[in-house]
Design a protein around this motif. Structure first.
Motif, PDB file in Angstrom:
ATOM      1  N   LEU A   4      18.030 105.892  11.481  1.00 46.73           N
ATOM      2  CA  LEU A   4      18.977 106.061  12.572  1.00 46.73           C
ATOM      3  C   LEU A   4      18.435 105.285  13.764  1.00 46.73           C
ATOM      4  CD1 LEU A   4      19.535 109.931  12.358  1.00 46.73           C
ATOM      5  CD2 LEU A   4      20.837 108.144  11.213  1.00 46.73           C
ATOM      6  N   VAL A   5      19.261 104.428  14.326  1.00 50.46           N
ATOM      7  CA  VAL A   5      18.820 103.613  15.448  1.00 50.46           C
ATOM      8  C   VAL A   5      19.821 103.747  16.585  1.00 50.46           C
ATOM      9  CG1 VAL A   5      18.203 101.314  16.258  1.00 50.46           C
ATOM     10  CG2 VAL A   5      17.674 101.982  13.904  1.00 50.46           C
ATOM     11  N   GLU A   6      19.371 104.346  17.691  1.00 52.78           N
ATOM     12  CA  GLU A   6      20.240 104.525  18.846  1.00 52.78           C
ATOM     13  C   GLU A   6      20.192 103.299  19.766  1.00 52.78           C
ATOM     14  OE1 GLU A   6      18.171 108.644  18.266  1.00 52.78           O
ATOM     15  OE2 GLU A   6      17.633 106.517  18.180  1.00 52.78           O
ATOM     16  N   ARG A  19      28.122 104.516  26.907  1.00 56.17           N
ATOM     17  CA  ARG A  19      28.486 104.763  25.513  1.00 56.17           C
ATOM     18  C   ARG A  19      27.256 104.539  24.649  1.00 56.17           C
ATOM     19  NH1 ARG A  19      32.265 101.498  21.229  1.00 56.17           N
ATOM     20  NH2 ARG A  19      33.270 103.293  20.237  1.00 56.17           N
ATOM     21  N   LEU A  20      26.812 105.596  24.004  1.00 56.95           N
ATOM     22  CA  LEU A  20      25.676 105.507  23.095  1.00 56.95           C
ATOM     23  C   LEU A  20      26.168 105.236  21.684  1.00 56.95           C
ATOM     24  CD1 LEU A  20      23.500 108.533  24.290  1.00 56.95           C
ATOM     25  CD2 LEU A  20      23.605 106.206  25.207  1.00 56.95           C
ATOM     26  N   SER A  21      25.377 104.482  20.936  1.00 57.84           N
ATOM     27  CA  SER A  21      25.671 104.216  19.541  1.00 57.84           C
ATOM     28  C   SER A  21      24.469 104.588  18.689  1.00 57.84           C
ATOM     29  CB  SER A  21      25.984 102.729  19.330  1.00 57.84           C
ATOM     30  OG  SER A  21      27.115 102.330  20.061  1.00 57.84           O
ATOM     31  N   CYS A  22      24.742 104.970  17.450  1.00 59.22           N
ATOM     32  CA  CYS A  22      23.691 105.284  16.503  1.00 59.22           C
ATOM     33  C   CYS A  22      24.057 104.673  15.163  1.00 59.22           C
ATOM     34  CB  CYS A  22      23.517 106.788  16.380  1.00 59.22           C
ATOM     35  SG  CYS A  22      22.319 107.305  15.114  1.00 59.22           S
ATOM     36  N   GLY A 119      15.498 107.550  19.757  1.00 62.13           N
ATOM     37  CA  GLY A 119      15.943 107.941  21.085  1.00 62.13           C
ATOM     38  C   GLY A 119      16.293 106.776  21.976  1.00 62.13           C
ATOM     39  N   THR A 120      17.173 107.040  22.932  1.00 60.45           N
ATOM     40  CA  THR A 120      17.536 106.058  23.956  1.00 60.45           C
ATOM     41  C   THR A 120      17.630 106.792  25.284  1.00 60.45           C
ATOM     42  OG1 THR A 120      19.110 104.302  24.543  1.00 60.45           O
ATOM     43  CG2 THR A 120      20.037 106.290  23.545  1.00 60.45           C
TER      44      THR A 120
END
Length: 126
Positions: A4-6, A19-22, A119-120
């Protein structure tokens, strides 16, 4: 191995949006639940928003009406649209996934989701 890469974190002023993406890779099963969690310095990690394997969504009271969780299955990507951001939203945001059907099931079992991103950071200034 599931990865999983945020992305999408940053610094904004109060009232702004992010806007966050994963991006999800390595998991080929069609049914799993996902969620966004966050942790501020000195505080315990808390849930933010969840999406079950049937597409139903749930939100913690602190973000209801401001955040929207969504999923693009064709691209294996989870999103978190964050509007009307407040300084108290400042935290490291993590996406998580689990092969169980619902994040409620995971939490009822008293366990953490199986897979986590790195995490971001989201910083909201007043």
């Amino acid at each position: 191995q599931v990865h999983l890469v945020e992305s999408g974190g940053g610094s904004v002023q109060a009232g702004g949006s992010l806007r966050l993406s994963c991006a999800v890779s390595g998991y080929t099963a069609s049914r799993y639940c996902m969620g966004w969690f966050r942790q501020s310095p000195g505080k315990e990690r808390e849930g933010v928003a969840y999406i079950d394997d049937d597409g139903s969504t749930r939100y913690e009271d602190s973000v209801k009406g401001r955040f929207t969780i969504s999923q693009d299955n064709s691209q294996n990507t989870l999103f978190l649209q964050m509007n009307s951001l407040k300084p108290e939203d400042t935290a490291m945001y993590y996406c998580a996934a689990d092969p169980r059907p619902s994040m409620s099931t995971v939490r009822a079992l008293g366990v953490n989701p199986l897979w986590w991103g790195q995490g971001t950071q989201v910083t909201v200034s007043s």
